[in-house]
Design an enzyme around this catalytic site. Structure first.
Site, PDB file in Angstrom:
ATOM      1  CD  GLU A 148      -2.557   1.203   2.694  1.00  0.00           C
ATOM      2  OE1 GLU A 148      -3.540   1.876   2.621  1.00  0.00           O
ATOM      3  OE2 GLU A 148      -2.230   0.630   3.462  1.00  0.00           O
ATOM      4  CG  ASP A 181      -6.340   4.404   1.692  1.00  0.00           C
ATOM      5  OD1 ASP A 181      -6.904   5.564   1.721  1.00  0.00           O
ATOM      6  OD2 ASP A 181      -6.505   3.656   2.800  1.00  0.00           O
ATOM      7  CG  HIS A 184      -2.711   6.744   1.917  1.00  0.00           C
ATOM      8  ND1 HIS A 184      -2.276   7.580   2.909  1.00  0.00           N
ATOM      9  CD2 HIS A 184      -3.213   5.495   2.503  1.00  0.00           C
ATOM     10  CE1 HIS A 184      -2.208   6.648   4.047  1.00  0.00           C
ATOM     11  NE2 HIS A 184      -2.958   5.755   3.798  1.00  0.00           N
ATOM     12  CG  HIS A 207      -8.013   0.117   2.447  1.00  0.00           C
ATOM     13  ND1 HIS A 207      -7.049   0.187   3.486  1.00  0.00           N
ATOM     14  CD2 HIS A 207      -8.470  -1.144   2.566  1.00  0.00           C
ATOM     15  CE1 HIS A 207      -7.070  -0.773   4.026  1.00  0.00           C
ATOM     16  NE2 HIS A 207      -7.754  -1.773   3.554  1.00  0.00           N
ATOM     17  NE  ARG A 213      -6.645   8.205   7.165  1.00  0.00           N
ATOM     18  CZ  ARG A 213      -6.288   6.865   6.458  1.00  0.00           C
ATOM     19  NH1 ARG A 213      -6.863   6.232   5.829  1.00  0.00           N
ATOM     20  NH2 ARG A 213      -4.980   6.822   6.602  1.00  0.00           N
ATOM     21  CD  GLU A 242      -7.411   1.779   6.665  1.00  0.00           C
ATOM     22  OE1 GLU A 242      -6.628   0.998   7.031  1.00  0.00           O
ATOM     23  OE2 GLU A 242      -7.016   2.265   5.668  1.00  0.00           O
TER      24      GLU A 242
END
Length: 281
Positions: A148, A181, A184, A207, A213, A242
């Site tokens: 990742e 993700d 990111h 993700h 977030r 996540e």
């Protein structure tokens, strides 16, 4: 395509007691659970698998936690500690019913510094050498590894899909994939949708997290383009929510969650899943 929930949203570290959430995950409509295993000693994988079966859920991926001391490019002790940890996850994954171990296993999270090119190359080569060993072990056990990319504040090593693909090419194993993700990518990729297209058949896991977030869909990420890119590469893999809240203190500190972003962790799970399923092809 199946949708899962990462246990970090509800517990850190995950222990046998965490299985109490499984019936609720099933009730909310999730297909599987991604179990974050910070310490393999914290769980009895046979017990956890039984609880999954009873709840009608799968564990399709195991999430690695490479904190300080677990570092494939660190000193000899850190390298050995990290190798032993990831090998334990590879052993545990099939017991849980999973064939995938994912995360930033190439380095410890939070290690971010400015190195000269020679030192960066040595660190890269060290990580690649150790990943060859782990990929070979994964192949022996019929398990895939997915690395990742993280944002610049969490690592200086692999920030983009392109860097992850280079690492995979250097390792040279067909048991190594990319784990992307949305959080990111929102920070590091010029175009997250293009990154997904670049990953192509090397994309092993996605993700889904809001740009803050929080809940996927309640943020600034262009999710329509994300799903169009997934459709373009004919992605049939898994998508895992996540996200984090201040309720889980250990992970909140690690992920810099200093304020309440959403009403509750339940809202993140339920609303996020509803939104993602609405876009699925």
């Amino acid at each position: 395509m199946k949708f899962g929930i990462n246990t970090y949203l509800f517990a850190s570290p995950f222990t046998n007691e965490g299985v109490s959430w499984f019936p609720k995950f099933k009730e909310w409509g999730f297909d599987f659970v991604e179990i974050a295993i910070e310490d393999p000693a914290n769980i009895d994988p046979v017990f956890v698998r039984k609880a999954l079966d009873e709840a009608g859920l799968e564990c399709r991926s195991v999430c690695a936690a490479t904190g300080p001391g677990r570092d494939l490019r660190g000193n000899k002790k850190e390298q050995l500690t990290s190798i032993e940890y990831v090998e334990q996850l590879i052993d545990i994954a099939p017991v849980l019913g999973s064939k995938l171990v994912a995360g930033p296993i190439y380095s410890s999270v939070g290690r971010a510094d400015l190195y000269d090119e020679e030192k960066k190359l040595r660190q890269w080569q060290t990580a690649v050498t150790n990943l060859r060993r782990l990929a070979a072990y994964a192949k022996e056990n019929n398990v895939m590894l997915a690395i990742e990319p993280l944002n610049r504040y969490e690592t200086d090593m692999v920030n983009t899909c392109e860097q992850a693909l280079k690492m995979i090419a250097d390792v040279g194993s067909d048991h190594l994939l990319v784990h992307l993700d949305s959080f990111h990518m929102n920070l590091e990729e010029k175009d997250p949708a293009l990154a997904i297209r670049k990953a192509g058949n090397k994309l092993g896991l996605l993700h889904a997290s809001g740009s803050d977030r929080g809940t996927p869909g309640g943020d600034q990420i262009n999710w329509d383009r994300i799903f169009a890119a997934l459709d373009h590469i004919h992605y049939q893999g898994d998508i895992v929510i996540e996200s984090f809240t201040p309720d889980v203190k250990i992970i909140a500190k690690a992920a810099s969650i200093w304020r309440t972003i959403e009403p509750s962790k339940e809202a993140i799970a339920v609303d996020g899943l509803h939104f993602l399923r609405s876009l699925a092809f």
